[in-house]
Enzyme design. Structure first.
Site, PDB file in Angstrom:
ATOM      1  N   ALA A 161       0.860  -1.198   0.000  1.00 32.19           N
ATOM      2  CA  ALA A 161       0.000   0.000   0.000  1.00 32.19           C
ATOM      3  C   ALA A 161       0.891   1.240   0.000  1.00 32.19           C
ATOM      4  O   ALA A 161       2.017   1.201   0.506  1.00 32.19           O
ATOM      5  CB  ALA A 161      -0.881  -0.016   1.242  1.00 32.19           C
ATOM      6  N   GLY A 180       0.813  -5.195   0.884  1.00 31.11           N
ATOM      7  CA  GLY A 180      -0.258  -5.283  -0.105  1.00 31.11           C
ATOM      8  C   GLY A 180       0.246  -5.856  -1.428  1.00 31.11           C
ATOM      9  O   GLY A 180      -0.527  -6.446  -2.193  1.00 31.11           O
ATOM     10  N   GLU A 192      -0.028  -9.442  -1.004  1.00 30.20           N
ATOM     11  CA  GLU A 192      -1.455  -9.790  -1.027  1.00 30.20           C
ATOM     12  C   GLU A 192      -1.970  -9.804  -2.473  1.00 30.20           C
ATOM     13  O   GLU A 192      -2.758 -10.674  -2.852  1.00 30.20           O
ATOM     14  CB  GLU A 192      -2.255  -8.793  -0.172  1.00 30.20           C
ATOM     15  CG  GLU A 192      -1.946  -8.995   1.307  1.00 30.20           C
ATOM     16  CD  GLU A 192      -2.611  -7.965   2.197  1.00 30.20           C
ATOM     17  OE1 GLU A 192      -2.418  -6.772   1.944  1.00 30.20           O
ATOM     18  OE2 GLU A 192      -3.309  -8.362   3.141  1.00 30.20           O
ATOM     19  N   GLU A 222       3.864  -5.134   7.424  1.00 28.29           N
ATOM     20  CA  GLU A 222       2.861  -4.218   7.991  1.00 28.29           C
ATOM     21  C   GLU A 222       3.028  -4.028   9.487  1.00 28.29           C
ATOM     22  O   GLU A 222       2.787  -2.931  10.009  1.00 28.29           O
ATOM     23  CB  GLU A 222       1.442  -4.739   7.720  1.00 28.29           C
ATOM     24  CG  GLU A 222       0.962  -4.550   6.299  1.00 28.29           C
ATOM     25  CD  GLU A 222       1.311  -5.714   5.397  1.00 28.29           C
ATOM     26  OE1 GLU A 222       2.243  -6.477   5.733  1.00 28.29           O
ATOM     27  OE2 GLU A 222       0.649  -5.870   4.363  1.00 28.29           O
TER      28      GLU A 222
HETATM   29  C1  TC6 Z   1      -5.574  -2.646   3.516  1.00 30.99           C
HETATM   30  C2  TC6 Z   1      -4.096  -2.316   3.364  1.00 30.99           C
HETATM   31  C3  TC6 Z   1      -3.180  -3.437   3.712  1.00 30.99           C
HETATM   32  C4  TC6 Z   1      -1.846  -3.244   3.208  1.00 30.99           C
HETATM   33  C5  TC6 Z   1      -0.929  -2.563   3.906  1.00 30.99           C
HETATM   34  C6  TC6 Z   1       0.398  -2.349   3.344  1.00 30.99           C
HETATM   35  O1  TC6 Z   1       0.765  -2.797   2.299  1.00 30.99           O
HETATM   36  S1  TC6 Z   1       1.389  -1.376   4.269  1.00 30.99           S
HETATM   37  C7  TC6 Z   1       2.869  -1.218   3.312  1.00 30.99           C
HETATM   38  C8  TC6 Z   1       3.666  -2.456   3.355  1.00 30.99           C
HETATM   39  N1  TC6 Z   1       4.925  -2.232   2.724  1.00 30.99           N
HETATM   40  C9  TC6 Z   1       5.994  -1.850   3.419  1.00 30.99           C
HETATM   41  O2  TC6 Z   1       5.964  -1.705   4.611  1.00 30.99           O
HETATM   42  C10 TC6 Z   1       7.232  -1.631   2.619  1.00 30.99           C
HETATM   43  C11 TC6 Z   1       7.991  -0.481   3.194  1.00 30.99           C
HETATM   44  N2  TC6 Z   1       9.161  -0.209   2.411  1.00 30.99           N
HETATM   45  C12 TC6 Z   1      10.332  -0.830   2.595  1.00 30.99           C
HETATM   46  O3  TC6 Z   1      10.469  -1.737   3.396  1.00 30.99           O
HETATM   47  C13 TC6 Z   1      11.497  -0.347   1.795  1.00 30.99           C
HETATM   48  O4  TC6 Z   1      11.239   0.974   1.429  1.00 30.99           O
HETATM   49  C14 TC6 Z   1      11.756  -1.177   0.503  1.00 30.99           C
HETATM   50  C15 TC6 Z   1      12.242  -2.558   0.915  1.00 30.99           C
HETATM   51  C16 TC6 Z   1      10.522  -1.276  -0.342  1.00 30.99           C
HETATM   52  C17 TC6 Z   1      12.845  -0.465  -0.320  1.00 30.99           C
HETATM   53  O5  TC6 Z   1      13.976  -0.255   0.487  1.00 30.99           O
HETATM   54  P1  TC6 Z   1      15.196   0.617  -0.034  1.00 30.99           P
HETATM   55  O6  TC6 Z   1      16.226   0.565   1.053  1.00 30.99           O
HETATM   56  O7  TC6 Z   1      15.566   0.174  -1.399  1.00 30.99           O
HETATM   57  O8  TC6 Z   1      14.656   2.095  -0.183  1.00 30.99           O
HETATM   58  P2  TC6 Z   1      13.940   3.041   0.891  1.00 30.99           P
HETATM   59  O9  TC6 Z   1      13.453   2.283   2.052  1.00 30.99           O
HETATM   60  O10 TC6 Z   1      14.825   4.206   1.131  1.00 30.99           O
HETATM   61  O11 TC6 Z   1      12.660   3.516   0.065  1.00 30.99           O
HETATM   62  C18 TC6 Z   1      12.810   4.235  -1.149  1.00 30.99           C
HETATM   63  C19 TC6 Z   1      11.691   5.230  -1.242  1.00 30.99           C
HETATM   64  O12 TC6 Z   1      10.457   4.533  -1.395  1.00 30.99           O
HETATM   65  C20 TC6 Z   1       9.516   5.007  -0.460  1.00 30.99           C
HETATM   66  N3  TC6 Z   1       8.638   3.884  -0.102  1.00 30.99           N
HETATM   67  C21 TC6 Z   1       8.998   2.629   0.188  1.00 30.99           C
HETATM   68  N4  TC6 Z   1       7.915   1.861   0.397  1.00 30.99           N
HETATM   69  C22 TC6 Z   1       6.847   2.679   0.234  1.00 30.99           C
HETATM   70  C23 TC6 Z   1       5.462   2.471   0.314  1.00 30.99           C
HETATM   71  N5  TC6 Z   1       4.933   1.266   0.597  1.00 30.99           N
HETATM   72  N6  TC6 Z   1       4.661   3.523   0.108  1.00 30.99           N
HETATM   73  C24 TC6 Z   1       5.157   4.729  -0.191  1.00 30.99           C
HETATM   74  N7  TC6 Z   1       6.480   4.979  -0.283  1.00 30.99           N
HETATM   75  C25 TC6 Z   1       7.307   3.953  -0.079  1.00 30.99           C
HETATM   76  C26 TC6 Z   1      10.365   5.473   0.716  1.00 30.99           C
HETATM   77  O13 TC6 Z   1       9.665   6.375   1.522  1.00 30.99           O
HETATM   78  C27 TC6 Z   1      11.546   6.098  -0.008  1.00 30.99           C
HETATM   79  O14 TC6 Z   1      11.140   7.375  -0.416  1.00 30.99           O
HETATM   80  P3  TC6 Z   1      12.179   8.594  -0.420  1.00 30.99           P
HETATM   81  O15 TC6 Z   1      12.716   8.683   0.975  1.00 30.99           O
HETATM   82  O16 TC6 Z   1      13.210   8.230  -1.407  1.00 30.99           O
HETATM   83  O17 TC6 Z   1      11.326   9.747  -0.796  1.00 30.99           O
END
Ligand code: TC6
Length: 718
Positions: free
Chosen positions: A61, A100, A103, A123
């Site tokens: 998400a 997501g 999912e 999450e």
């Molecule tokens: C009903 C709903 C149910 C579902 C819930 C969900 O899915 S909850 C979500 C579940 N998903 C997660 O929890 C995944 C969370 N993300 C991560 O774990 C890591 O970012 C990564 C492994 C995807 C990439 O790692 P990496 O070391 O290569 O890079 P990095 O970490 O530096 O990120 C680069 C840039 O991407 C941005 N950004 C990243 N993800 C998101 C996002 N979802 N959204 C928006 N932005 C996102 C991050 O802010 C950064 O922006 P900046 O600062 O450049 O402007």
């Protein structure tokens, strides 16, 4: 968005497009729904592939949308549309399938992953649960124990492990999208009856109750007050005990509880804060995007005590050639053995090659002549550090960066010992340096932007989160900590016990209370600093024993040290331990007597101090100092302080950090409580709200992301 194309005539291809991680924004969800309908309506299309642009399937998400009003199609109907499709849908997983994103993949009928892909449900780290059917589909696919593990920990798995668990159908080293297209063609005519995970019965192991009880106990132990892990367990429980549709309802209810909780807001704030600190700026206007780091191939560490050893390991593991210097042969040998052991354990744990050959040991400081960067890590003695910096300045090649690992000494004073003060920065590592993720990069008034950029980048390469901070006593972390420690001492004087204070702080979410941490780190460390500051003198008796510089001072810590009670290492400190080096803290009746005598001697009458007062007295002065630090320009924004406190000082992540916590409590309330305590204890330092805190509180408690606008106004106006 998501765009649609046709491949080989019969495969409809849906490509997610939302840089940087193809998160499921409203536009992407809308795109998926629209293109799915299109693929299903085109008679030539026999099967569908879903993939992500730029080698990333989907990061889940879009967290940036969480705070705003929901627009676009919701995720749950979207995944149901995919699963219910009459044509086979294949997920081509490259890079990441997280949250997501996973999912979405689980709603597809088949999953093909590239061997380098990582999959997981992170999450829980955002204070949520996989709320688009993840908690209901995963247990049906891979069983309850493995699902509980993945969903409650947020652990990401490799494609190989995902294959082993049964999450993906095939793993390829080649192009996963091409492989998925071929696969989609091969299954075009196959029945989908057995491919819709929501229709699978959920496996029901015989020892189900025990599995869930253990999972709950496990999360209670590790979550320290975070509510998401336990709620994840409840959601998985619903998968086993309820039919799919009812399980989905339960998942939605539980998700909504979490989504609307302060913890989720704090964790999501923290997620962005940790990323924001890499976009650093300094008080003089140097910035991350205009300052270029210098290349570093070879580094040196001077002083191989506990910190120097950890730093050497971090550098070698990050691939740097390291010259490790300790002047005494015996200590050098001991350090070499210790470093080798740490490297071996690290290589085993992380499954990476040993980095022994990266390190050259030497007894001579001359060995650092050709390195690009030196990290001096001798003990906290300004005179010794000065001598070393004079030597380094004469020995090192021109342009070499000179860094000091110090927890609070003046960087500028050290810089003034060198011919190139612009190349001197502080690198404050946290113990154990090869484990702790935090690095405070301290710039002095003369440090050049490239020097700061280089130290920041070095930290990142070592796997640390680097935070740039200005030069002042204790920098950010220890400067704020001082206020917290002082208040804890005053509370003992007024009637509290170490156990009571620690219990309140542990209930708040710290892994250990302030007194247990002091015992662990060694009470003598602070004693040495206070002695060097002239605060510990035998001449202080009577009333003056509790006054320094016109403010109240508690000599309790000094008195304990005078008794040889240095904490765990001596088996006695604020607590007692079964032996020197023992780990289990037990209340010590001696200490109660000691506190009573102390109070009697100083005419203090113990009073009942409640939970709220302990918490407010310990935390609000620390927070107030954080505002003072912002006011002084030592930290660029509240995020920097919060990241330092979460990663370096055990501040519970689900409370966002001290500055975020203050924003949630309400800045006016923090001001009001500080003033209340100040009125009662006018001589106690640290209770007077600073100007920035007052100013922000007065402009009706603005959201934390708006603070910078106020801070960035000329500081003189504050
Ligand atoms: C009903 C709903 C149910 C579902 C819930 C969900 O899915 S909850 C979500 C579940 N998903 C997660 O929890 C995944 C969370 N993300 C991560 O774990 C890591 O970012 C990564 C492994 C995807 C990439 O790692 P990496 O070391 O290569 O890079 P990095 O970490 O530096 O990120 C680069 C840039 O991407 C941005 N950004 C990243 N993800 C998101 C996002 N979802 N959204 C928006 N932005 C996102 C991050 O802010 C950064 O922006 P900046 O600062 O450049 O402007």
């Amino acid at each position: 968005m998501a765009f649609y194309s046709r491949v080989s005539g019969s495969v409809g291809m849906i490509t997610l497009q939302n840089p940087p991680v193809n998160a499921l924004s409203a536009a992407v969800r809308q795109g998926i729904v629209d293109t799915m309908h299109r693929a299903l309506s085109e008679p030539e299309v026999k099967s569908v592939v879903i993939c992500g642009q730029n080698g990333k399937f989907c990061g889940g998400a879009d967290i940036r949308e969480f705070g705003a009003k929901m627009t676009g199609p919701p995720l749950v109907p979207m995944v149901h549309l995919i699963e219910a499709a009459s044509k086979p849908v294949v997920a081509a997983i490259e890079g990441i399938a997280l949250g997501g994103g996973l999912e979405l993949a689980l709603s597809c009928h088949y999953r093909i992953a590239h061997s380098k892909a990582r999959l997981g449900f992170p999450e829980v780290a955002l204070g949520l649960l996989p709320g688009a059917g993840g908690t209901q589909r995963l247990p049906r696919l891979i069983g309850v124990p493995a699902s509980l593990d993945l969903i409650t920990t947020g652990r990401q798995v490799t494609a190989a492990e995902a294959r082993q668990l049964g999450i993906v159908d095939e793993v390829t080293d080649l192009n996963a999208v091409d492989a998925a297209v071929k696969f989609a063609q091969s299954v075009a005519d196959k029945s989908l009856d057995a491919r819709r995970i929501s229709t699978y019965p959920c496996p029901r192991p015989p020892d189900l109750d025990t599995i869930f009880e253990r999972a709950m106990q496990q999360v209670r132990r590790s979550a320290r007050g975070a509510i998401a892990p336990g709620t994840c367990v409840q959601a998985v429980h619903a998968a086993v005990t309820l039919p799919y549709a009812k399980g989905m309802e339960r998942e939605r209810e539980l998700f909504s509880v979490l989504f609307n909780s302060g913890q989720a807001r704090a964790l999501q704030y923290y997620f962005f804060a940790q990323r924001a600190v890499s976009r650093w700026s300094t008080a003089s206007g140097a910035r991350w995007d205009t300052s270029k780091p210098r290349p570093v191939h070879k580094a040196a560490v001077i002083g191989l005590g506990t910190m120097g050893r950890g730093i050497t390991v971090s550098l070698a593991q990050a691939g740097f050639s390291v010259v490790a210097v300790e002047t005494q042969e015996k200590q050098l040998l001991e350090a070499k053995q210790a470093v080798s052991g740490m490297l071996e354990r690290g290589a085993k744990r992380r499954g990476v090659p040993l980095a022994h050959d990266k390190i050259k040991y030497s007894c001579s400081v001359q060995a650092v002549a050709d390195v690009d960067l030196v990290i001096e890590a001798v003990f906290e003695d300004m005179a010794l550090k000065k001598t070393i910096f004079q030597q380094l300045s004469a020995i090192c090649k021109p342009g070499a960066l000179l860094c000091t690992n110090t927890s609070g000494l003046d960087i500028d004073e050290l810089a003034s010992q060198t011919q190139s003060p612009e190349l001197v920065v502080g690198m404050h590592f946290f113990a154990p340096a090869h484990v702790m993720q935090l690095l405070e990069v301290v710039y002095g008034p003369r440090s050049c932007p490239e020097a700061v950029a280089t130290a920041m980048q070095m930290g990142k390469k070592m796997g640390k989160v680097s935070v740039a901070v200005g030069n002042c006593r204790g920098f950010v972390g220890n400067r704020m900590l001082k206020l917290y420690l002082e208040q804890a001492f005053f509370l003992l004087e007024e009637g509290a016990t170490p156990e009571q204070v620690d219990q309140v702080l542990e209930e708040f979410g710290f892994p250990m209370g302030v007194f247990k941490v002091s015992d662990l780190s060694g009470l003598d460390i602070g004693w040495k600093v206070r002695k060097a500051d002239g605060l510990v003198l035998p001449a202080f008796t009577g009333t003056s024993a509790r006054i320094r510089g016109g403010s109240r001072y508690s000599p309790l810590g000094d008195l304990l040290c005078e008794q040889g009670r240095f904490g765990q290492k001596t088996g006695k400190g604020w607590y007692q331990y079964d032996k020197p080096g023992g780990r289990v803290a037990k209340p010590d009746p001696w200490l109660f007597g000691f506190l009573e005598d102390y109070r009697a001697q100083h005419g203090l009458v113990a009073r009942r101090i409640d939970h709220q007062e302990v918490l407010e007295r310990c935390l609000y002065p620390l927070i107030n100092e954080g505002f003072q630090i912002l006011q002084d320009g030592i930290a660029a924004g509240p995020e920097d302080i919060d990241v330092i406190y979460v990663l370096g000082y055990g501040w519970p992540r689900h409370r966002g950090g001290p500055m975020f916590y203050a924003s949630q409590v309400g800045l006016d309330k923090v001001v009001e409580r500080l003033e209340h305590y100040q009125q009662i204890h006018p001589d106690v330092p640290g209770l007077q709200p600073c100007r920035l805190l007052r100013k922000l509180a007065a402009i009706s408690n603005p959201a934390i992301h708006k603070w910078r606008e106020v801070i960035q106004k000329p500081r003189s106006q504050l």
